[in-house]
Design a protein around this motif. Structure first.
Motif, PDB file in Angstrom:
ATOM      1  N   THR A 319       0.829  -1.206   0.000  1.00 46.20           N
ATOM      2  CA  THR A 319       0.000   0.000   0.000  1.00 46.20           C
ATOM      3  C   THR A 319       0.862   1.253   0.000  1.00 46.20           C
ATOM      4  OG1 THR A 319      -1.756  -1.165   1.204  1.00 46.20           O
ATOM      5  CG2 THR A 319      -1.799   1.246   1.239  1.00 46.20           C
ATOM      6  N   ALA A 322       2.563   1.664  -3.393  1.00 50.50           N
ATOM      7  CA  ALA A 322       1.586   2.025  -4.423  1.00 50.50           C
ATOM      8  C   ALA A 322       1.188   3.481  -4.307  1.00 50.50           C
ATOM      9  CB  ALA A 322       0.362   1.130  -4.319  1.00 50.50           C
ATOM     10  N   LEU A 332      -4.214   0.239  -7.037  1.00 53.21           N
ATOM     11  CA  LEU A 332      -3.642   0.053  -5.702  1.00 53.21           C
ATOM     12  C   LEU A 332      -4.210  -1.206  -5.053  1.00 53.21           C
ATOM     13  CD1 LEU A 332      -3.003   2.780  -3.035  1.00 53.21           C
ATOM     14  CD2 LEU A 332      -4.177   0.675  -2.385  1.00 53.21           C
TER      15      LEU A 332
END
Length: 405
Positions: A319, A322, A332
């Motif tokens: 996360t 991204a 994502l």
């Protein structure tokens, strides 16, 4: 004669099959005027073509004991067909109450025409049986001349009205947006043009015969074959609105194969989770819709099986990376999911006890196209995303360092 029999009988049998299908399919709606008009249109056209075969003409004349009675029967059926087809398209284009005002006039007019044809026929001297050239042979007999004239005009008007309303209906804004209905109406228009052209040719030859010009009589003999061929566009017209929407488009077929091959690497990477659920139904090997549906089912099943092994740190790392890369929300989510699947699907991940909670929650594919797109994004991220590689490698290093401690 053999070719005439072959064409008429073939077209007539096609019409009878269509009639049987429509009666069976619409048996629950027999109270509807539209259904009555539709069944009547198919009935009259099928039997008109069937009885026009020379073999059947001979049998009808012999059975009735009236020379040329088959001509009266076939011509009356053609007129009834023209009237029924005209009434049918009126019911399609207007509300039932408004349509009935027009249809009532059609029913009265065409019933009167058939009655007049019957009277004129039996007032005529037609003692010599003519199977193929009845029109040209008796064209100059006054009562038969009137008989033929009203027959041709009624057919031309009825089929012309059908063609006009079908074409105009296919251009209506509400209908033009519905592809298969629009195409069906245009095929109905094409089906009407055959008997309309037949009537125009026959009327032209009749007028030439009245003028003493007999060189066009050969057109009169060939014209009925053209009218009989209207059965095929009629079948297409009735089939398109029913079966067209059920038929996958070629572009959709291609898209499904593209989806299948996009998902295949991920499917192969996760098959070890539970290979026993992989299934291709008999006869469906070349069906991309079935193959993709099975891929999605199996991927979702394997995803659920791997969920307890998802590593929160892998999800968080993916996360973070991204977001640093400014990926869109859907990309994502695909990267995070792919990283979790990569880590959980490894041998190390499966050996680890399921102590960590899942980093994300599975999204049910309520929309089939959205579910396809979601899994394609996950598959591509699983294969090609450097973020997935970095997140999984980072988690592996952290775990290795913890193991050395």
């Amino acid at each position: 004669m053999a070719i005439f029999n072959l064409i008429y009988l073939s077209c007539g049998i096609v019409g009878l099959l269509l009639l049987a299908y429509k009666i069976r399919a619409l048996r629950s709606s027999w109270g509807s005027p539209r259904v009555v008009a539709l069944i009547s249109t198919v009935f009259f056209s099928a039997f008109a073509v069937l009885f026009a075969a020379p073999a059947n003409i001979t049998w009808i004349n012999w059975t009735s004991g009236v020379p040329n009675f088959a001509a009266l029967l076939v011509y009356s059926l053609v007129v009834c067909f023209a009237g029924a087809a005209f009434a049918l398209v009126i019911y399609w284009r207007y509300p039932a109450t408004q349509a009935w005002q027009r249809v009532r006039l059609i029913v009265v007019s065409y019933s009167t025409i058939v009655a007049a044809m019957v009277v004129l026929f039996f007032k005529s001297e037609v003692g010599e049986e003519r199977q193929v050239d009845f029109d040209t042979y008796y064209a100059t007999q006054p009562t038969i001349a009137v008989f033929l004239f009203i027959y041709f005009v009624a057919t031309m008007v009825g089929c012309g009205g059908q063609a006009y309303h079908c074409w105009q209906g296919s251009r209506d804004e509400a209908i033009s947006a519905r592809r298969w209905l629009r195409l069906g109406l245009r095929w109905y228009c094409a089906a009407a043009l055959f008997p309309m052209a037949f009537a125009v040719i026959k009327l032209f030859v009749l007028l030439m015969d009245w003028a003493g010009e007999r060189s066009f009589d050969v057109l009169s003999t060939a014209a009925p074959l053209m009218a009989s061929l209207s059965m095929f566009p009629l079948v297409i017209a009735m089939a398109l609105p029913v079966f067209g929407p059920r038929r996958p488009s070629p572009s959709l077929w291609v898209r499904r194969w593209r989806t299948y091959f996009a998902l295949r690497p991920l499917h192969r990477a996760l098959v070890h989770v539970n290979p026993g659920i992989v299934l291709v139904a008999p006869g469906k090997f070349l069906n991309p819709h079935h193959r993709v549906r099975r891929q999605i089912i199996e991927l979702n099943d394997w995803r659920w099986a791997l969920t307890p092994y998802f590593d929160l740190s892998v999800g968080e790392a993916a996360t973070c990376l991204a977001r640093q890369a400014s990926l869109p929300t859907d990309e994502l989510a695909a990267v995070v999911e792919a990283a979790q699947l990569r880590a959980a699907g490894s041998s190390d991940g499966r050996a680890r006890a399921p102590e960590r909670r899942p980093a994300s929650v599975i999204v049910d594919g309520t929309d089939l196209a959205a579910e396809h797109d979601r899994w394609v994004r996950i598959s591509r991220a699983y294969q090609h995303s450097p973020i997935v590689d970095a997140a999984v490698a980072g988690a592996a290093r952290v775990e290795a360092a913890g193991g050395m401690d």
